[in-house]
Design a protein around this motif. Sequence first.
Motif, PDB file in Angstrom:
ATOM      1  N   ALA A 152       0.840  -1.201   0.000  1.00 36.62           N
ATOM      2  CA  ALA A 152       0.000   0.000   0.000  1.00 36.62           C
ATOM      3  C   ALA A 152       0.876   1.252   0.000  1.00 36.62           C
ATOM      4  O   ALA A 152       0.581   2.217  -0.715  1.00 36.62           O
ATOM      5  N   GLN A 153       1.958   1.233   0.787  1.00 41.78           N
ATOM      6  CA  GLN A 153       2.872   2.376   0.818  1.00 41.78           C
ATOM      7  C   GLN A 153       3.546   2.573  -0.536  1.00 41.78           C
ATOM      8  O   GLN A 153       3.692   3.696  -1.008  1.00 41.78           O
ATOM      9  N   LEU A 154       3.970   1.476  -1.166  1.00 39.67           N
ATOM     10  CA  LEU A 154       4.622   1.566  -2.474  1.00 39.67           C
ATOM     11  C   LEU A 154       3.668   2.125  -3.527  1.00 39.67           C
ATOM     12  O   LEU A 154       4.070   2.925  -4.380  1.00 39.67           O
ATOM     13  N   LEU A 155       2.405   1.713  -3.468  1.00 41.36           N
ATOM     14  CA  LEU A 155       1.425   2.244  -4.420  1.00 41.36           C
ATOM     15  C   LEU A 155       1.205   3.738  -4.211  1.00 41.36           C
ATOM     16  O   LEU A 155       1.076   4.492  -5.171  1.00 41.36           O
ATOM     17  N   ALA A 156       1.177   4.154  -2.947  1.00 46.21           N
ATOM     18  CA  ALA A 156       1.004   5.579  -2.650  1.00 46.21           C
ATOM     19  C   ALA A 156       2.196   6.368  -3.169  1.00 46.21           C
ATOM     20  O   ALA A 156       2.033   7.440  -3.767  1.00 46.21           O
TER      21      ALA A 156
END
Length: 65
Positions: free
Chosen positions: A22-26
């Motif tokens: 989720a952090q990488l997508l953000a």
Amino acid sequence: MESSEADGPTDYATRINLEILAQLLAIRRHVLVLATILATTAILGLILFFVLLGNLPDSVPSRGY
């Protein structure tokens, strides 16, 4: 309900992996937005440069080429 190590190592690891994804997508979304802004600014800057260049008075006499 938050997962913890008490829920089992597999559930906890899955939860951590999902958080990282989720952090990488953000981050990817932010990079795409910044790249779009940068590209747009560069294109507009080039257009402005050529428009201003075209509006400059001819300071060098024409050689007839």
